[in-house]
Write a protein that holds these residues in place. Structure first.
Motif, PDB file in Angstrom:
ATOM      1  N   HIS A  48       0.823  -1.209   0.000  1.00 61.45           N
ATOM      2  CA  HIS A  48       0.000   0.000   0.000  1.00 61.45           C
ATOM      3  C   HIS A  48       0.860   1.264   0.000  1.00 61.45           C
ATOM      4  CE1 HIS A  48      -3.801   2.068   0.189  1.00 61.45           C
ATOM      5  NE2 HIS A  48      -3.250   2.901   1.051  1.00 61.45           N
ATOM      6  N   ARG A  51       1.665   1.805  -3.452  1.00 56.52           N
ATOM      7  CA  ARG A  51       0.464   2.290  -4.140  1.00 56.52           C
ATOM      8  C   ARG A  51       0.297   3.793  -3.915  1.00 56.52           C
ATOM      9  NH1 ARG A  51      -2.717  -1.095  -1.866  1.00 56.52           N
ATOM     10  NH2 ARG A  51      -2.549  -2.713  -3.459  1.00 56.52           N
ATOM     11  N   GLU A  63      -8.716   3.309  -4.455  1.00 59.37           N
ATOM     12  CA  GLU A  63      -8.530   2.149  -5.317  1.00 59.37           C
ATOM     13  C   GLU A  63      -8.764   0.843  -4.563  1.00 59.37           C
ATOM     14  OE1 GLU A  63      -5.446   1.665  -8.647  1.00 59.37           O
ATOM     15  OE2 GLU A  63      -4.538   0.558  -6.969  1.00 59.37           O
ATOM     16  N   VAL A  64      -8.470   0.814  -3.268  1.00 63.65           N
ATOM     17  CA  VAL A  64      -8.617  -0.425  -2.492  1.00 63.65           C
ATOM     18  C   VAL A  64      -9.740  -0.313  -1.460  1.00 63.65           C
ATOM     19  CG1 VAL A  64      -6.226  -1.152  -2.827  1.00 63.65           C
ATOM     20  CG2 VAL A  64      -6.811   0.302  -0.873  1.00 63.65           C
ATOM     21  N   ARG A  67     -11.059  -3.584  -0.254  1.00 63.62           N
ATOM     22  CA  ARG A  67     -10.183  -4.293   0.678  1.00 63.62           C
ATOM     23  C   ARG A  67     -10.245  -3.655   2.067  1.00 63.62           C
ATOM     24  NH1 ARG A  67      -4.552  -5.144  -2.713  1.00 63.62           N
ATOM     25  NH2 ARG A  67      -5.502  -5.747  -4.706  1.00 63.62           N
ATOM     26  N   MET A 287      -4.285  -1.749   6.263  1.00 63.37           N
ATOM     27  CA  MET A 287      -4.206  -2.949   5.429  1.00 63.37           C
ATOM     28  C   MET A 287      -3.439  -4.054   6.158  1.00 63.37           C
ATOM     29  SD  MET A 287      -5.830  -2.162   2.634  1.00 63.37           S
ATOM     30  CE  MET A 287      -5.274  -3.133   1.252  1.00 63.37           C
TER      31      MET A 287
END
Length: 409
Positions: A48, A51, A63-64, A67, A287
């Motif tokens: 991440h 990212r 974008e996540v 998740r 995350m």
């Protein structure tokens, strides 16, 4: 003492392969401080961060988003919560506990019932409320064998309630300074019988032992990521019961994550537990926290609990055989935290000596647990906390090293 439950050879090999420090020979017996993150957790954090470098911080989170939503699902599953709507992600267990405590507005004469073994930061919060708001802090008595007496809690709840005073029961499930497990389920039943709010600090419990928050009858349960859950530092979460949500309980200092500002003197409260969050997050760590919960559930909390507790029992037995070592853990049920008084040595010096040999432990001093340490007549204590990826051979090596340090004193 029960034998250490054997792990399948392939399982233990995989757990240790996912733990590079263990594979490199470091013996990590400081899981009650900060456990070693498994590789999938560190990979999730790094991915991440990369990212964010490529896309930007807000854009990477967008974008996540799916998740991120699953992080709440994993955490809810970890503590038996009815759904992700009962989970708030925060920076650590102390923040979670403080946010929950701030949902109540006690004044002069109102009562907080707690224990003699509550975590130092929590005790400081109680004392600050006593100083600033005139709150009465009452500590339940301990049983002769150690640990809070549920009967004392019941009597205090009965005696302190009424006369227009509000009442809150707050208990640390596993204190930081010993292997004690407090009977929070029984205390929860007492609170439910008397309709008293119940706040549980599960900082040392989550990831170590099975947790079913609704079965505890607690309104709030605070937890961290970095300890037995094997997540990153700087992460924690708060379980908020559906009863507390329906009652409209909210933190004192609302953030725009928790409510919408709808008018000059009006706001609309968020309907779920995220009312206890703040807007800004280190999403890379979030995350990692979700990955840690997923990993723990994959290992199996029952498996982790059985192995870690048995390794701790072995440590107590072996350490007790060393002249000059006094085991300090008391209580009807003990967990995977072992504390010992090392005669003639300050615990911090022992920690340093062990670390030079690649063995990680930690030290507890009096200010971490004033009442309990005074009761035990100990100024400092060596704390060892094994986990499921540790081995009996590592326990033996640690005991041998401690024995040698004691002989040097």
């Amino acid at each position: 003492m029960p034998p250490v439950p054997p792990a399948e050879a392939a399982e233990l090999k995989r757990w240790r392969a996912d733990t590079p420090a263990a594979e490199a020979g470091r013996i990590h017996l400081n899981n009650a401080g900060a456990a070693l993150m498994p590789l999938p957790v560190s990979h999730a954090i790094r991915q991440h961060l990369e990212r964010e470098m490529r896309l930007g911080g807000y854009e990477a989170a967008d974008e996540v988003s799916g998740r991120i939503a699953r992080v709440y699902e994993e955490l809810a599953g970890l503590v038996g919560a009815p759904g992700p709507h009962t989970i708030a992600v925060v920076e650590n267990a102390t923040v979670a506990f403080a946010q929950a405590l701030s949902a109540f507005d006690p004044g002069p004469g109102d009562v907080i019932v707690t224990t003699r073994n509550d975590y130092a930061s929590n005790q400081l919060m109680y004392l600050s409320l006593a100083e600033r708001r005139g709150v009465e802090v009452v500590r339940a008595e301990d049983l002769p064998e150690g640990g809070v007496d549920p009967g004392s809690v019941r009597e205090l709840v009965r005696g302190c309630g009424g006369r227009g005073r509000s009442l809150l029961v707050a208990v640390t499930w596993v204190p930081t300074n010993s292997g004690l497990i407090q009977p929070v389920a029984e205390i929860g039943r007492i609170c439910a019988e008397h309709d008293v709010p119940f706040l549980v600090d599960a900082c040392q419990a989550v990831g170590q032992m099975p947790v079913d928050a609704p079965a505890l009858h607690c309104d709030f349960l605070a937890a961290t990521g970095r300890k037995f859950l094997r997540g990153p530092r700087g992460t924690g979460f708060l379980y908020v019961s559906e009863r507390a949500l329906r009652a409209g309980l909210k933190p004192l200092h609302l953030d725009m994550r928790g409510a919408d500002w709808t008018g000059a003197r009006e706001y609309a409260l968020r309907p779920d537990a995220r009312r206890f969050e703040n807007w800004e997050f280190a999403y890379a760590l979030v995350m990692g926290l979700g990955e840690a919960a997923w990993y723990a559930r994959g290992v199996g909390i029952d498996t982790a609990w059985a192995r870690a507790r048995a390794l701790a029992a072995l440590l107590r037995q072996r350490l007790a055989e060393i002249d000059g070592v006094r085991i300090l853990d008391r209580g009807a049920e003990l967990c995977a935290i072992v504390t010992a008084d090392i005669a003639g040595r300050a615990a911090g010096d022992v920690v340093a000596g062990l670390r030079e040999q690649g063995i990680n432990t930690s030290a507890i001093d009096r200010v971490s647990a004033v009442l309990d340490m005074d009761d035990k007549g100990a100024a400092t204590a060596l704390r060892l906390s094994p986990h499921y990826y540790n081995t009996e051979a590592e326990v033996g090596a640690a005991v041998t090293a401690i024995d040698a340090l004691v002989r040097e004193a």
